[in-house]
Scaffold this motif. Structure first.
Motif, PDB file in Angstrom:
ATOM      1  N   SER A   1      -6.209  -2.464 -10.602  1.00 29.82           N
ATOM      2  CA  SER A   1      -4.812  -2.542 -11.024  1.00 29.82           C
ATOM      3  C   SER A   1      -4.748  -2.288 -12.520  1.00 29.82           C
ATOM      4  O   SER A   1      -5.071  -3.154 -13.309  1.00 29.82           O
ATOM      5  CB  SER A   1      -4.238  -3.927 -10.707  1.00 29.82           C
ATOM      6  OG  SER A   1      -4.207  -4.148  -9.326  1.00 29.82           O
TER       7      SER A   1
ATOM      8  N   ALA B   1       5.579 -10.912  -7.028  1.00 28.61           N
ATOM      9  CA  ALA B   1       5.542 -10.336  -5.682  1.00 28.61           C
ATOM     10  C   ALA B   1       5.689 -11.415  -4.612  1.00 28.61           C
ATOM     11  O   ALA B   1       6.318 -11.188  -3.575  1.00 28.61           O
ATOM     12  CB  ALA B   1       4.248  -9.557  -5.480  1.00 28.61           C
TER      13      ALA B   1
ATOM     14  N   THR C   1      -1.473  -6.281  -5.662  1.00 28.52           N
ATOM     15  CA  THR C   1      -0.443  -5.674  -4.814  1.00 28.52           C
ATOM     16  C   THR C   1      -0.781  -5.869  -3.340  1.00 28.52           C
ATOM     17  O   THR C   1       0.067  -6.299  -2.553  1.00 28.52           O
ATOM     18  CB  THR C   1      -0.277  -4.188  -5.129  1.00 28.52           C
ATOM     19  OG1 THR C   1      -1.557  -3.552  -5.109  1.00 28.52           O
ATOM     20  CG2 THR C   1       0.346  -3.992  -6.501  1.00 28.52           C
TER      21      THR C   1
END
Length: 294
Positions: free
Chosen positions: A22, A79, A278
């Motif tokens: 990431s 998230a 993610t």
């Protein structure tokens, strides 16, 4: 997670997922995470400093050894907060959280976590713990089962007294990220640097946390010896290159907890959940939504 102070017939599904680095900048919306005010809950076991982000079913994040809640990657928190009311807090003796009296233990930290859940009126939240936080989450699920709906255990250790595999690298040199994931490490550092400055845990607090972890690993905590009683659906995850918690420990834990699902991230370390935030967030959101197989 700096672990240098550490001493070293049930359903099991093992999934392998592809890790990725990431290197992105902060994801949109993370400003709401780093700007969330630190509040203080007055619980039956003293004051506990915490933050709340998002709305929806409650999800409690339990931090690991020696870290403050500012160690939670705001990209991951955001998230998760898209689907949950996320509560992150400081463990005993860290930040604005009152230090628990002696004898200090993982079970005692689980009791303090339970007291926070009660004080905030969270009912039966989902609980996610990382490293030492994962041991606290296990103890919470054993000692206070009515307060855990679903359980996510990240890079953590069994407390049954069964042999715990020690770190594969010297504790002084061990890293949360594999050597070839420098971009992911730098992105993580940049992400958590967005939080307002917070005082680090003291050396004394780290010392007693380390002793508590040693006791847990050798089976000294009552809850650690009873993890086979955990009835909450449980997801266990780690990186295959974890230098601080070899995956053999995750496999042992997954065998102990009935029906547990084990997910391993190749080329990822102790901080796999930040390295590949993610995909991990998608996995957690799917699991907490009740999908039978992440």
């Amino acid at each position: 997670m700096d672990m240098r102070r550490y001493l070293p017939a049930l359903g099991l599904a093992i999934l392998m997922v592809t890790a990725c680095s990431s290197s992105q900048s902060l994801a949109p919306g993370t400003r709401s995470v780093v700007s969330a005010p630190v509040r203080v809950a007055h619980t039956r076991l003293g004051a506990v400093g915490y933050r709340v982000i998002g709305s929806g079913p409650p999800l409690v994040l339990v931090m690991g050894y020696g870290w403050t809640m500012e160690g939670w990657d705001p990209r991951l928190v955001h998230a998760l907060a898209l689907h949950h009311r996320v509560v992150m807090f400081d463990n005993s003796g860290v930040g604005r959280t009152q230090e628990l009296p002696q004898p200090f233990s993982v079970d005692a930290m689980a009791d303090q976590t339970s007291a926070l859940i009660t004080a905030l009126g969270l009912g039966r939240p989902d609980v996610l713990g990382w490293s030492m936080g994962g041991t606290i989450a296990q103890a919470l699920a054993v000692l206070h089962p009515a307060q855990v709906r679903r359980l996510v255990l990240c890079a953590t250790y069994p407390g049954s007294g069964q042999a715990v595999i020690p770190p594969v690298a010297d504790r002084q040199a061990a890293s949360d990220f594999p050597a070839n994931q420098a971009s992911a490490l730098n992105a993580f550092k940049a992400a958590i640097a967005e939080y307002p400055p917070a005082p680090a845990a003291s050396s004394g607090t780290k010392g007693i946390q380390g002793l508590a972890m040693s006791d847990w690993q050798t089976g000294s905590d009552a809850a650690g010896r009873q993890t086979a009683r955990i009835s909450a659906p449980t997801l266990i995850a780690d990186g295959t290159s974890d230098q601080l918690d070899p995956v053999a420990n995750d496999r042992t834990l997954a065998r102990i907890i009935p029906g547990a699902t084990l997910v391993l991230y190749p080329d990822a370390g102790h901080a796999f959940l930040f390295q590949d935030w993610t995909r991990f967030a998608a996995l957690v959101n799917s699991f907490l939504a009740g999908n039978p197989r992440p």
